[in-house]
Design an enzyme around this catalytic site. Structure first.
Site, PDB file in Angstrom:
ATOM      1  N   CYS A 124     149.715  56.961 -26.698  1.00  0.00           N
ATOM      2  CA  CYS A 124     151.059  56.365 -26.781  1.00  0.00           C
ATOM      3  C   CYS A 124     151.061  54.862 -26.561  1.00  0.00           C
ATOM      4  O   CYS A 124     152.078  54.219 -26.760  1.00  0.00           O
ATOM      5  CB  CYS A 124     151.964  57.019 -25.747  1.00  0.00           C
ATOM      6  SG  CYS A 124     151.347  56.747 -24.080  1.00  0.00           S
ATOM      7  N   ASP A 148     150.895  53.361 -23.718  1.00  0.00           N
ATOM      8  CA  ASP A 148     151.422  53.002 -22.404  1.00  0.00           C
ATOM      9  C   ASP A 148     150.281  52.629 -21.450  1.00  0.00           C
ATOM     10  O   ASP A 148     149.135  52.970 -21.704  1.00  0.00           O
ATOM     11  CB  ASP A 148     152.219  54.169 -21.806  1.00  0.00           C
ATOM     12  CG  ASP A 148     153.519  54.381 -22.556  1.00  0.00           C
ATOM     13  OD1 ASP A 148     153.983  53.430 -23.202  1.00  0.00           O
ATOM     14  OD2 ASP A 148     154.061  55.496 -22.500  1.00  0.00           O
ATOM     15  N   CYS A 195     155.897  56.286 -19.412  1.00  0.00           N
ATOM     16  CA  CYS A 195     157.096  57.121 -19.448  1.00  0.00           C
ATOM     17  C   CYS A 195     157.345  57.780 -18.076  1.00  0.00           C
ATOM     18  O   CYS A 195     156.584  57.583 -17.125  1.00  0.00           O
ATOM     19  CB  CYS A 195     156.869  58.210 -20.478  1.00  0.00           C
ATOM     20  SG  CYS A 195     155.554  59.292 -19.950  1.00  0.00           S
ATOM     21  N   CYS A 199     149.874  61.945 -20.224  1.00  0.00           N
ATOM     22  CA  CYS A 199     150.380  60.940 -19.288  1.00  0.00           C
ATOM     23  C   CYS A 199     149.707  61.106 -17.923  1.00  0.00           C
ATOM     24  O   CYS A 199     149.418  60.110 -17.250  1.00  0.00           O
ATOM     25  CB  CYS A 199     151.891  61.049 -19.141  1.00  0.00           C
ATOM     26  SG  CYS A 199     152.748  61.320 -20.686  1.00  0.00           S
TER      27      CYS A 199
END
Ligand code: FES
Length: 214
Positions: free
Chosen positions: A39, A41, A66, A110
């Site tokens: 992603c 991130d 996130c 994540c």
């Protein structure tokens, strides 16, 4: 009006709304920044270590990710505080996800990102203190592997994949990296700092030189 349904359980939401151990640490004993190839991130983890017991006495994180990433950062820093480096290295993303009462499956990466970052921060400490178990001689593969952990802020992907490394040489303990951007580019200083951080702890390297294309 239908009520919006969150994909997250209450524990995740609690850690997202009120994350523990958030922020930057001044003069940390070790730190690492990792980006997710999925992603784009990013998360940074800072460690304060008791050198006698090799125990984590303080830990902080900053997340540019996130809700799952923030919640995982919060829970793993809570879990790792007070642990020895060996114990903290064994925390898995599954344990982190379980401690959060579960994450939606598309959000598992994540927690992989946060746990990977904690392991890199531990490795950073070990490298800075000559504790690396097998000393691998630095070659092009080692350098490129590390540069894969530097994000290209223009795309959110790593700088190797996005061809930002124009040239790289290693000679007599000196690494020279040429970044394919002009030196006055808005991200030049940031990339220089991140590349330095990734390469200057290598045990057999005395100097890292960074050039730009001008
Ligand atoms: Fe990127 Fe969660 S979607 S860290």
């Amino acid at each position: 009006m239908t009520k919006m349904k969150f994909p997250y359980n209450e524990i995740v939401l609690e850690h997202f709304r009120d994350p523990k151990n958030v922020g930057e640490m001044e003069n940390p004993d070790a730190k690492a920044t990792e980006g997710s190839p999925v992603c784009g991130d990013m998360v940074t983890i800072y460690l304060r270590i008791d050198p006698k017991e090799l125990r984590i006495t303080d830990i902080k994180f900053q997340s540019y990710g996130c809700a799952s990433n923030i919640a995982t950062g919060s829970i793993i820093t809570e879990m790792a505080k007070g642990m020895t480096l060996e114990e903290a290295r064994r925390i898995t993303w599954k344990q982190a996800a379980e401690a959060l009462g579960g994450l939606p499956s598309i959000k598992m990466h994540c927690s992989v990102l946060a746990v990977g970052c904690l392991r890199e921060a531990i490795k950073d400490y070990e490298e800075r203190h000559g504790m690396v178990r097998e000393r691998i001689n630095t070659d092009e593969a080692v350098v490129m592997e590390r540069l894969k952990h530097v994000m290209n802020p223009l795309t959110g992907l790593d700088m190797v994949e996005t061809n930002l490394v124009k040239d790289m040489t290693i000679e007599d303990g000196v690494i020279e990296v040429t970044i394919d951007l002009p030196s006055d580019h808005q991200f030049a200083a940031n990339l220089r700092a991140e590349v330095l951080e990734k390469l200057d702890a290598l045990w057999d390297i005395q100097e890292v030189k960074i050039n730009f294309t001008d």
